[in-house]
Motif scaffolding. Structure first.
Motif, PDB file in Angstrom:
ATOM      1  N   CYS A 118       9.101   6.034  -5.714  1.00 41.91           N
ATOM      2  CA  CYS A 118       8.128   5.636  -6.740  1.00 41.91           C
ATOM      3  C   CYS A 118       8.590   4.395  -7.496  1.00 41.91           C
ATOM      4  O   CYS A 118       7.778   3.516  -7.829  1.00 41.91           O
ATOM      5  N   VAL A 119       9.883   4.296  -7.752  1.00 40.56           N
ATOM      6  CA  VAL A 119      10.406   3.103  -8.422  1.00 40.56           C
ATOM      7  C   VAL A 119      10.218   1.869  -7.532  1.00 40.56           C
ATOM      8  O   VAL A 119       9.834   0.781  -8.011  1.00 40.56           O
ATOM      9  N   LEU A 120      10.473   2.029  -6.230  1.00 39.00           N
ATOM     10  CA  LEU A 120      10.244   0.910  -5.310  1.00 39.00           C
ATOM     11  C   LEU A 120       8.766   0.521  -5.262  1.00 39.00           C
ATOM     12  O   LEU A 120       8.422  -0.669  -5.237  1.00 39.00           O
ATOM     13  N   ALA A 121       7.891   1.526  -5.255  1.00 35.62           N
ATOM     14  CA  ALA A 121       6.456   1.240  -5.239  1.00 35.62           C
ATOM     15  C   ALA A 121       6.022   0.483  -6.502  1.00 35.62           C
ATOM     16  O   ALA A 121       5.205  -0.447  -6.433  1.00 35.62           O
ATOM     17  N   VAL A 122       6.573   0.861  -7.646  1.00 33.38           N
ATOM     18  CA  VAL A 122       6.262   0.153  -8.889  1.00 33.38           C
ATOM     19  C   VAL A 122       6.756  -1.296  -8.819  1.00 33.38           C
ATOM     20  O   VAL A 122       6.048  -2.232  -9.230  1.00 33.38           O
ATOM     21  N   GLN A 178      -1.654   1.696  -9.227  1.00 31.88           N
ATOM     22  CA  GLN A 178      -0.454   2.121  -8.495  1.00 31.88           C
ATOM     23  C   GLN A 178       0.789   2.062  -9.386  1.00 31.88           C
ATOM     24  O   GLN A 178       1.640   2.944  -9.324  1.00 31.88           O
ATOM     25  N   MET A 179       0.880   1.037 -10.207  1.00 30.41           N
ATOM     26  CA  MET A 179       2.024   0.948 -11.109  1.00 30.41           C
ATOM     27  C   MET A 179       2.054   2.110 -12.092  1.00 30.41           C
ATOM     28  O   MET A 179       3.097   2.731 -12.324  1.00 30.41           O
ATOM     29  N   VAL A 180       0.896   2.433 -12.655  1.00 31.00           N
ATOM     30  CA  VAL A 180       0.836   3.518 -13.637  1.00 31.00           C
ATOM     31  C   VAL A 180       1.129   4.863 -12.986  1.00 31.00           C
ATOM     32  O   VAL A 180       1.960   5.649 -13.471  1.00 31.00           O
ATOM     33  N   LEU A 181       0.469   5.159 -11.860  1.00 27.69           N
ATOM     34  CA  LEU A 181       0.638   6.453 -11.203  1.00 27.69           C
ATOM     35  C   LEU A 181       2.064   6.640 -10.684  1.00 27.69           C
ATOM     36  O   LEU A 181       2.662   7.715 -10.830  1.00 27.69           O
ATOM     37  N   THR A 186       0.869  -1.190   0.000  1.00 26.79           N
ATOM     38  CA  THR A 186       0.000   0.000   0.000  1.00 26.79           C
ATOM     39  C   THR A 186       0.901   1.235   0.000  1.00 26.79           C
ATOM     40  O   THR A 186       1.149   1.824   1.057  1.00 26.79           O
ATOM     41  N   PRO A 187       1.401   1.646  -1.145  1.00 21.48           N
ATOM     42  CA  PRO A 187       2.468   2.672  -1.191  1.00 21.48           C
ATOM     43  C   PRO A 187       1.971   4.107  -1.008  1.00 21.48           C
ATOM     44  O   PRO A 187       2.264   4.989  -1.807  1.00 21.48           O
ATOM     45  N   TYR A 188       1.204   4.330   0.075  1.00 21.55           N
ATOM     46  CA  TYR A 188       0.825   5.710   0.392  1.00 21.55           C
ATOM     47  C   TYR A 188       2.038   6.534   0.799  1.00 21.55           C
ATOM     48  O   TYR A 188       2.049   7.759   0.662  1.00 21.55           O
ATOM     49  N   TRP A 189       3.095   5.868   1.278  1.00 27.32           N
ATOM     50  CA  TRP A 189       4.316   6.554   1.693  1.00 27.32           C
ATOM     51  C   TRP A 189       5.002   7.222   0.505  1.00 27.32           C
ATOM     52  O   TRP A 189       5.562   8.305   0.635  1.00 27.32           O
ATOM     53  N   ALA A 190       4.917   6.593  -0.655  1.00 27.66           N
ATOM     54  CA  ALA A 190       5.486   7.221  -1.857  1.00 27.66           C
ATOM     55  C   ALA A 190       4.700   8.469  -2.229  1.00 27.66           C
ATOM     56  O   ALA A 190       5.271   9.502  -2.613  1.00 27.66           O
ATOM     57  N   GLY A 191       3.374   8.410  -2.104  1.00 35.51           N
ATOM     58  CA  GLY A 191       2.558   9.575  -2.407  1.00 35.51           C
ATOM     59  C   GLY A 191       2.817  10.729  -1.461  1.00 35.51           C
ATOM     60  O   GLY A 191       2.840  11.901  -1.872  1.00 35.51           O
ATOM     61  N   ILE A 192       3.030  10.424  -0.177  1.00 32.57           N
ATOM     62  CA  ILE A 192       3.318  11.486   0.795  1.00 32.57           C
ATOM     63  C   ILE A 192       4.636  12.172   0.467  1.00 32.57           C
ATOM     64  O   ILE A 192       4.759  13.403   0.543  1.00 32.57           O
ATOM     65  N   ALA A 252       4.235  -4.464  -8.919  1.00 39.30           N
ATOM     66  CA  ALA A 252       4.358  -5.423 -10.019  1.00 39.30           C
ATOM     67  C   ALA A 252       4.575  -6.841  -9.491  1.00 39.30           C
ATOM     68  O   ALA A 252       3.998  -7.811 -10.020  1.00 39.30           O
ATOM     69  N   HIS A 253       5.390  -6.963  -8.433  1.00 38.62           N
ATOM     70  CA  HIS A 253       5.630  -8.297  -7.858  1.00 38.62           C
ATOM     71  C   HIS A 253       4.347  -8.875  -7.267  1.00 38.62           C
ATOM     72  O   HIS A 253       4.025 -10.067  -7.487  1.00 38.62           O
TER      73      HIS A 253
END
Length: 241
Positions: A134-138, A196-199, A84-90, A142-143
């Motif tokens: 963002c790269v980590l979130a992608v 999430q991958m696209v954004l 849940t990569p809300y941390w990347a968005g923050i 994807a995994h």
């Protein structure tokens, strides 16, 4: 008549010298205007000051990623933070706020103020951090998405239990709590993971573009031309002397 002629010649000579001096001043002003115009255009993009477009994009993408991450966390309480990569968005939202702060600072060509230099450095470093996040979130999304395409899920006691290989009794079991319907959970998670991958990919590209423009703005605009321009001017003056 012979006495008036020298005075008239002197007055005409003085008026000519004044006119020539005024023309020289005007020429200097006109020569200086393109330089100031180029300096003003060097830190603008599409008619706006540099970080405005990037900050707006980062703010919109950061808010979208954060909201989508919290929605994913609300589907099941057993989802990990990496899923849940809300941390990347923050992080991306914080980068955009620093960009807006940069807009409020009075622009000076050579970064003569410590505040301007500090904010620009913070924006560059936070953009790089946002790129990594963002790269980590992608990668995590994807995994997880690839795993879910191979899952075989069953609903057991208001939880969805999924396995990669049902024939292997020692295989790992993935449990999604608070999920009464495995079909709706897997479909919603697949959709959210794709979004999430696209954004995050778009946000990573925006952060990368911001870092590149900051680097170019720092090393290919001011310090290549302005730093060496006074040296050439002083050399030309010394040769004239």
């Amino acid at each position: 008549q012979t006495g008036k002629a020298p005075g008239g010649e002197k007055s005409t000579d003085s008026s000519k010298t004044q006119e020539s001096a005024m023309k020289k001043k005007k020429q200097k002003k006109t020569k200086g205007d393109p330089k100031t115009g180029q300096e003003e255009e060097s830190h603008t993009c599409c008619g706006c000051r540099f970080p405005l477009l990037f900050a707006l994009l980062q703010l919109a993408l950061g808010i979208s990623i954060t909201v989508l991450g919290f929605l994913m966390a609300g589907i099941s309480s057993s989802l990990l933070v990496r899923d849940t990569p809300y941390w990347a968005g923050i992080i991306v939202c914080v980068v955009s706020l620093v960009g807006f702060v940069m807009l409020c600072i009075l622009y000076q060509p050579d970064e003569k103020t410590c505040v301007q230099f500090t904010v620009k450095l913070m924006y560059f470093l936070l953009s790089a951090l946002g790129l990594v996040a963002c790269v980590l979130a992608v990668a995590f999304a994807a995994h997880h998405y690839l795993q879910m395409t191979k899952f075989t899920c069953d609903t057991i006691l208001e939880s969805c239990q999924c396995k990669l290989d049902t024939a292997d009794p020692l295989g790992r079991t993935f449990v999604y709590q608070d999920a009464a319907d495995c079909g709706s959970l897997t479909s919603m998670l697949n959709l959210y993971l794709l979004l999430q991958m696209v954004l995050n990919l778009i946000a990573a590209l925006v952060c990368l573009s911001a870092c590149f423009v900051m680097w170019k703005h720092r090393y290919q605009v001011f310090y290549v031309g302005v730093r060496f321009y006074p040296l050439t001017a002083t050399e030309g003056q010394q040769q004239k002397v």
